[in-house]
Design a protein around this motif. Structure first.
Motif, short mmCIF file in Angstrom:
data_model
loop_
_atom_site.label_atom_id
_atom_site.label_comp_id
_atom_site.label_asym_id
_atom_site.label_seq_id
_atom_site.Cartn_x
_atom_site.Cartn_y
_atom_site.Cartn_z
N ALA A 165 0.78 -1.12 0.15
CA ALA A 165 0.06 0.03 -0.17
C ALA A 165 0.94 1.24 0.14
O ALA A 165 0.55 2.36 -0.64
CB ALA A 165 -0.97 -0.07 1.03
N ALA A 166 2.10 1.28 0.77
CA ALA A 166 2.60 2.41 0.83
C ALA A 166 3.49 2.43 -0.31
O ALA A 166 3.53 3.68 -0.79
CB ALA A 166 3.80 2.28 1.95
N LEU A 167 3.81 1.52 -1.08
CA LEU A 167 4.51 1.73 -2.58
C LEU A 167 3.47 2.20 -3.49
O LEU A 167 3.95 3.13 -4.23
CB LEU A 167 5.12 0.39 -2.93
CG LEU A 167 6.42 -0.04 -2.16
CD1 LEU A 167 6.63 -1.39 -2.39
CD2 LEU A 167 7.62 0.87 -2.47
N ARG A 168 2.40 1.77 -3.68
CA ARG A 168 1.63 2.25 -4.24
C ARG A 168 1.10 3.69 -4.11
O ARG A 168 0.73 4.26 -5.19
CB ARG A 168 0.01 1.40 -4.42
CG ARG A 168 0.19 0.03 -4.78
CD ARG A 168 -1.24 -0.96 -4.84
NE ARG A 168 -0.86 -2.18 -5.08
CZ ARG A 168 -1.07 -3.38 -4.08
NH1 ARG A 168 -1.16 -3.41 -3.09
NH2 ARG A 168 -0.62 -4.75 -4.93
N GLU A 169 1.05 4.16 -2.96
CA GLU A 169 0.71 5.67 -2.60
C GLU A 169 1.85 6.46 -3.34
O GLU A 169 1.78 7.65 -3.58
CB GLU A 169 1.05 5.84 -1.17
CG GLU A 169 -0.62 5.41 -0.46
CD GLU A 169 -0.57 5.50 0.90
OE1 GLU A 169 0.37 6.37 1.48
OE2 GLU A 169 -1.37 4.86 1.67
N LYS A 170 3.10 5.84 -3.50
CA LYS A 170 4.21 6.29 -4.11
C LYS A 170 4.14 6.29 -5.54
O LYS A 170 5.14 6.70 -6.34
CB LYS A 170 5.51 5.93 -3.43
CG LYS A 170 5.63 6.20 -1.98
CD LYS A 170 5.98 7.77 -1.65
CE LYS A 170 6.32 7.83 -0.42
NZ LYS A 170 6.61 9.13 -0.07
N GLY A 171 3.30 5.59 -6.25
CA GLY A 171 3.01 5.41 -7.47
C GLY A 171 3.75 4.33 -8.19
O GLY A 171 3.78 4.05 -9.43
N HIS A 172 4.34 3.23 -7.38
CA HIS A 172 4.78 2.08 -7.83
C HIS A 172 3.87 0.94 -8.06
O HIS A 172 2.74 0.80 -7.29
CB HIS A 172 5.73 1.43 -6.91
CG HIS A 172 6.89 2.44 -6.58
ND1 HIS A 172 8.12 2.35 -7.31
CD2 HIS A 172 7.24 3.40 -5.68
CE1 HIS A 172 8.89 3.45 -7.00
NE2 HIS A 172 8.44 3.93 -5.72
N ALA A 173 3.89 0.24 -9.35
CA ALA A 173 3.19 -0.93 -9.60
C ALA A 173 3.56 -1.98 -8.44
O ALA A 173 4.86 -2.55 -8.46
CB ALA A 173 3.00 -1.19 -11.00
N VAL A 174 2.72 -2.65 -7.71
CA VAL A 174 3.03 -3.70 -6.84
C VAL A 174 2.17 -5.06 -7.03
O VAL A 174 1.11 -4.99 -7.33
CB VAL A 174 2.81 -3.42 -5.39
CG1 VAL A 174 3.24 -4.45 -4.45
CG2 VAL A 174 3.65 -1.99 -5.16
N GLU A 175 2.99 -6.17 -7.20
CA GLU A 175 2.25 -7.44 -7.33
C GLU A 175 2.77 -8.32 -6.20
O GLU A 175 3.96 -8.49 -6.03
CB GLU A 175 2.50 -8.14 -8.78
CG GLU A 175 1.65 -7.36 -9.73
CD GLU A 175 1.81 -8.24 -11.20
OE1 GLU A 175 1.47 -9.33 -11.07
OE2 GLU A 175 2.02 -7.59 -12.15
N ILE A 176 1.85 -9.04 -5.55
CA ILE A 176 2.57 -9.94 -4.36
C ILE A 176 2.05 -11.25 -4.89
O ILE A 176 1.04 -11.43 -5.25
CB ILE A 176 1.76 -9.61 -3.16
CG1 ILE A 176 2.22 -8.25 -2.64
CG2 ILE A 176 2.18 -10.66 -2.09
CD1 ILE A 176 1.42 -7.68 -1.13
N VAL A 177 3.07 -12.13 -4.90
CA VAL A 177 2.73 -13.37 -5.40
C VAL A 177 3.15 -14.59 -4.34
O VAL A 177 3.90 -14.22 -3.37
CB VAL A 177 3.52 -13.67 -6.71
CG1 VAL A 177 3.26 -12.93 -7.84
CG2 VAL A 177 4.99 -13.72 -6.58
N ASP A 178 2.75 -15.75 -4.48
CA ASP A 178 3.11 -16.85 -3.58
C ASP A 178 4.40 -17.66 -3.50
O ASP A 178 4.82 -18.21 -2.47
CB ASP A 178 1.83 -17.73 -3.41
CG ASP A 178 0.35 -17.14 -3.05
OD1 ASP A 178 0.61 -16.37 -2.05
OD2 ASP A 178 -0.57 -17.52 -3.57
N THR A 179 4.76 -17.80 -4.76
CA THR A 179 5.67 -18.51 -4.88
C THR A 179 6.97 -18.07 -5.87
O THR A 179 6.49 -16.90 -6.68
CB THR A 179 5.52 -19.99 -5.68
OG1 THR A 179 5.23 -19.79 -6.76
CG2 THR A 179 4.45 -20.58 -4.82
N ALA A 180 8.26 -18.49 -5.78
CA ALA A 180 9.21 -17.77 -6.66
C ALA A 180 8.91 -18.18 -8.09
O ALA A 180 9.29 -17.19 -8.93
CB ALA A 180 10.29 -18.70 -6.32
N ALA A 181 8.27 -19.30 -8.37
CA ALA A 181 7.54 -19.45 -9.67
C ALA A 181 6.81 -18.54 -10.10
O ALA A 181 6.71 -18.04 -11.45
CB ALA A 181 7.11 -21.06 -10.16
#
Length: 68
Positions: free
Chosen positions: A31-47
């Motif tokens: 959320a903090a990164l998005r507020e700064k204009g960054h695109a963020v994706e959280i994933v579950d695995t290295a793959a």
């Protein structure tokens, strides 16, 4: 207390980072990164992370990665 071990080359490893971040911390950081204009994706695995990187990186250009 911080426990330090070393790699085979003798480089220190800070074991405080052995445990993954909690879901709450991941979401607050995202959320903090998005507020700064960054695109963020959280994933579950290295793959999953590799799949995202492969989707985002251009296939018709060279990509240079370096560290200092």
């Amino acid at each position: 207390m911080t426990t330090h071990t070393t790699t085979e080359a003798g480089l220190p490893i800070d074991t405080r980072f052995r445990q993954p971040a909690t879901e709450d911390r991941l979401q607050r950081t995202a959320a903090a990164l998005r507020e700064k204009g960054h695109a963020v994706e959280i994933v579950d695995t290295a793959a999953d992370a590799r799949a995202v990187a492969n989707r985002l990186l251009p296939t018709d250009r060279s990509v240079l990665t370096v560290s200092s």
